[in-house]
Design a protein around this motif. Structure first.
Motif, PDB file in Angstrom:
ATOM      1  N   GLN A 186       0.837  -1.197   0.000  1.00 17.08           N
ATOM      2  CA  GLN A 186       0.000   0.000   0.000  1.00 17.08           C
ATOM      3  C   GLN A 186       0.872   1.246   0.000  1.00 17.08           C
ATOM      4  N   GLU A 187       0.732   2.055  -1.040  1.00 20.46           N
ATOM      5  CA  GLU A 187       1.444   3.320  -1.050  1.00 20.46           C
ATOM      6  C   GLU A 187       0.722   4.330  -0.160  1.00 20.46           C
ATOM      7  N   ILE A 188       1.430   5.372   0.232  1.00 23.95           N
ATOM      8  CA  ILE A 188       0.821   6.498   0.936  1.00 23.95           C
ATOM      9  C   ILE A 188       0.885   7.694  -0.006  1.00 23.95           C
ATOM     10  N   ARG A 189      -0.269   8.195  -0.392  1.00 25.15           N
ATOM     11  CA  ARG A 189      -0.345   9.356  -1.284  1.00 25.15           C
ATOM     12  C   ARG A 189      -0.453  10.610  -0.429  1.00 25.15           C
ATOM     13  N   LEU A 190       0.397  11.569  -0.718  1.00 27.31           N
ATOM     14  CA  LEU A 190       0.428  12.816   0.037  1.00 27.31           C
ATOM     15  C   LEU A 190       0.010  13.973  -0.856  1.00 27.31           C
ATOM     16  N   TYR A 191      -0.997  14.727  -0.405  1.00 24.53           N
ATOM     17  CA  TYR A 191      -1.400  15.977  -1.052  1.00 24.53           C
ATOM     18  C   TYR A 191      -0.917  17.085  -0.129  1.00 24.53           C
ATOM     19  N   ALA A 192       0.243  17.645  -0.461  1.00 28.28           N
ATOM     20  CA  ALA A 192       0.997  18.476   0.480  1.00 28.28           C
ATOM     21  C   ALA A 192       0.420  19.865   0.674  1.00 28.28           C
ATOM     22  N   THR A 193      -0.474  20.311  -0.199  1.00 27.88           N
ATOM     23  CA  THR A 193      -1.030  21.666  -0.075  1.00 27.88           C
ATOM     24  C   THR A 193      -2.548  21.635  -0.022  1.00 27.88           C
ATOM     25  N   GLY A 194      -3.119  20.559   0.523  1.00 27.27           N
ATOM     26  CA  GLY A 194      -4.562  20.416   0.556  1.00 27.27           C
ATOM     27  C   GLY A 194      -5.057  19.833  -0.749  1.00 27.27           C
ATOM     28  N   LEU A 195      -6.356  19.618  -0.839  1.00 33.16           N
ATOM     29  CA  LEU A 195      -6.945  19.008  -2.034  1.00 33.16           C
ATOM     30  C   LEU A 195      -8.366  19.518  -2.206  1.00 33.16           C
TER      31      LEU A 195
ATOM     32  N   GLU B 164     -13.695  -1.049   6.765  1.00 30.85           N
ATOM     33  CA  GLU B 164     -12.619  -1.027   7.754  1.00 30.85           C
ATOM     34  C   GLU B 164     -11.679   0.180   7.666  1.00 30.85           C
ATOM     35  N   PRO B 165     -12.046   1.272   7.029  1.00 30.81           N
ATOM     36  CA  PRO B 165     -11.082   2.373   6.958  1.00 30.81           C
ATOM     37  C   PRO B 165     -10.958   3.109   8.287  1.00 30.81           C
ATOM     38  N   ASN B 166      -9.787   3.733   8.480  1.00 30.41           N
ATOM     39  CA  ASN B 166      -9.591   4.718   9.541  1.00 30.41           C
ATOM     40  C   ASN B 166      -9.626   6.079   8.847  1.00 30.41           C
ATOM     41  N   VAL B 167     -10.624   6.888   9.137  1.00 35.35           N
ATOM     42  CA  VAL B 167     -10.741   8.228   8.556  1.00 35.35           C
ATOM     43  C   VAL B 167     -10.608   9.220   9.699  1.00 35.35           C
ATOM     44  N   VAL B 168      -9.598  10.086   9.612  1.00 39.64           N
ATOM     45  CA  VAL B 168      -9.304  11.033  10.691  1.00 39.64           C
ATOM     46  C   VAL B 168      -9.293  12.449  10.127  1.00 39.64           C
ATOM     47  N   VAL B 169     -10.040  13.339  10.770  1.00 41.26           N
ATOM     48  CA  VAL B 169     -10.074  14.755  10.411  1.00 41.26           C
ATOM     49  C   VAL B 169      -9.577  15.523  11.624  1.00 41.26           C
TER      50      VAL B 169
ATOM     51  N   GLY C 149      -8.312  -2.924   5.445  1.00 39.89           N
ATOM     52  CA  GLY C 149      -8.254  -1.551   5.932  1.00 39.89           C
ATOM     53  C   GLY C 149      -7.383  -0.625   5.123  1.00 39.89           C
ATOM     54  N   CYS C 150      -7.436   0.634   5.497  1.00 37.87           N
ATOM     55  CA  CYS C 150      -6.645   1.710   4.904  1.00 37.87           C
ATOM     56  C   CYS C 150      -6.900   2.936   5.771  1.00 37.87           C
ATOM     57  N   PHE C 151      -6.200   4.042   5.467  1.00 38.37           N
ATOM     58  CA  PHE C 151      -6.504   5.265   6.204  1.00 38.37           C
ATOM     59  C   PHE C 151      -6.581   6.455   5.281  1.00 38.37           C
TER      60      PHE C 151
ATOM     61  N   PRO D 241      -5.550  -0.118  -2.412  1.00 40.21           N
ATOM     62  CA  PRO D 241      -4.113  -0.085  -2.676  1.00 40.21           C
ATOM     63  C   PRO D 241      -3.368   1.118  -2.126  1.00 40.21           C
ATOM     64  N   CYS D 242      -4.081   2.073  -1.504  1.00 38.05           N
ATOM     65  CA  CYS D 242      -3.353   3.247  -1.024  1.00 38.05           C
ATOM     66  C   CYS D 242      -3.991   3.825   0.233  1.00 38.05           C
ATOM     67  N   ASN D 243      -3.155   4.521   0.971  1.00 36.74           N
ATOM     68  CA  ASN D 243      -3.572   5.363   2.084  1.00 36.74           C
ATOM     69  C   ASN D 243      -3.352   6.803   1.636  1.00 36.74           C
ATOM     70  N   VAL D 244      -4.064   7.742   2.239  1.00 36.57           N
ATOM     71  CA  VAL D 244      -3.999   9.129   1.775  1.00 36.57           C
ATOM     72  C   VAL D 244      -3.819  10.072   2.953  1.00 36.57           C
ATOM     73  N   ILE D 245      -2.884  11.012   2.789  1.00 33.81           N
ATOM     74  CA  ILE D 245      -2.727  12.134   3.710  1.00 33.81           C
ATOM     75  C   ILE D 245      -3.003  13.417   2.939  1.00 33.81           C
ATOM     76  N   VAL D 246      -3.939  14.216   3.429  1.00 29.63           N
ATOM     77  CA  VAL D 246      -4.177  15.549   2.877  1.00 29.63           C
ATOM     78  C   VAL D 246      -3.646  16.533   3.912  1.00 29.63           C
ATOM     79  N   ALA D 247      -2.538  17.178   3.582  1.00 30.21           N
ATOM     80  CA  ALA D 247      -1.921  18.150   4.490  1.00 30.21           C
ATOM     81  C   ALA D 247      -2.591  19.500   4.248  1.00 30.21           C
ATOM     82  N   GLY D 248      -3.587  19.791   5.052  1.00 30.10           N
ATOM     83  CA  GLY D 248      -4.396  20.982   4.870  1.00 30.10           C
ATOM     84  C   GLY D 248      -5.847  20.572   4.756  1.00 30.10           C
ATOM     85  N   ASP D 249      -6.629  21.378   4.034  1.00 28.31           N
ATOM     86  CA  ASP D 249      -8.069  21.144   3.921  1.00 28.31           C
ATOM     87  C   ASP D 249      -8.383  20.225   2.749  1.00 28.31           C
ATOM     88  N   LEU D 250      -9.412  19.400   2.914  1.00 34.24           N
ATOM     89  CA  LEU D 250      -9.975  18.587   1.833  1.00 34.24           C
ATOM     90  C   LEU D 250     -11.377  19.112   1.563  1.00 34.24           C
TER      91      LEU D 250
END
Length: 197
Positions: free
Chosen positions: A19-28, A86-91, A67-69, A44-53
């Motif tokens: 599982q890759e981790i996709r990073l959106y470094a300036t929000g999305l 089974e996802p972990n979704v954190v805001v 699972g995934c996050f 196949p992936c986990n996602v980090i949105v650094a900022g607002d989605l």
């Protein structure tokens, strides 16, 4: 860098090769819907949105294969938020849904560290929700799966308050509930009233 493990219980490091981790470094910002569409059950992936989605339509995040996050470090805005499996979704900021928040199935979790505002919040079938503050919404869910009070009487079941066209012989029809929310319809039976319905 993002202290993912502080909020996410999913053991993503165990699956780093798959599982890759996709990073959106300036929000999305997404104009329409944002859907996690894994091929089969494995996401196949986990996602980090650094900022607002910001999602112009509906956010749909699910996983049924281990699972995934999804981690949003800022605020999350969408019309509806559908989380399943089974996802972990954190805001870490505020969650704002112009219509509904619906979680169901398989012991996934939605965590909101800021305020939550929606017309309706519903969790069913083992899904978990944790909010830093009571949601500003009409709330339906099992008390063992959420850290806030439901707005329906403890004597009532989900089937007692849902619109009758959202029921089938087994009880609540989750696909119909989701479709009604996506269409902006009330999912409550006439006579069950609240400011949020």
């Amino acid at each position: 860098m993002f202290a993912v493990s502080a909020d996410v219980g999913y053991p993503y490091r165990d699956f780093a090769r798959e599982q890759e981790i996709r990073l959106y470094a300036t929000g999305l910002t997404v104009d329409g819907d944002l859907v996690s569409q894994p091929p089969g059950d494995w996401n196949p992936c986990n996602v980090i949105v650094a900022g607002d989605l910001t999602v112009g339509g509906d956010l749909s995040w699910s996983s049924y294969g281990g699972g995934c996050f999804l981690l949003v470090t800022g605020d999350l805005r969408a019309r509806n938020i559908f989380v399943a499996g089974e996802p972990n979704v954190v805001v870490r900021g505020d969650l704002t849904a112009s219509n509904g928040v619906f979680g169901h199935d398989n012991y996934g979790i939605l965590v909101v560290c800021g305020r939550t505002t929606a017309r309706i919040v519903i969790n069913t079938s083992g899904f978990n929700m944790v909010f830093a503050e009571d949601p500003q919404a009409f709330v339906m869910g099992h008390p063992n799966r959420q850290n806030f009070a439901s707005d329906i009487d403890d004597e009532l079941e989900l089937e007692d308050v849902l619109a009758t066209d959202l029921l089938d012989h087994d009880g609540a029809n989750f696909a119909a509930i989701r479709a009604a929310l996506a269409a902006g319809r009330s999912i409550l039976r006439p006579g069950i009233s609240s400011d949020a319905s």
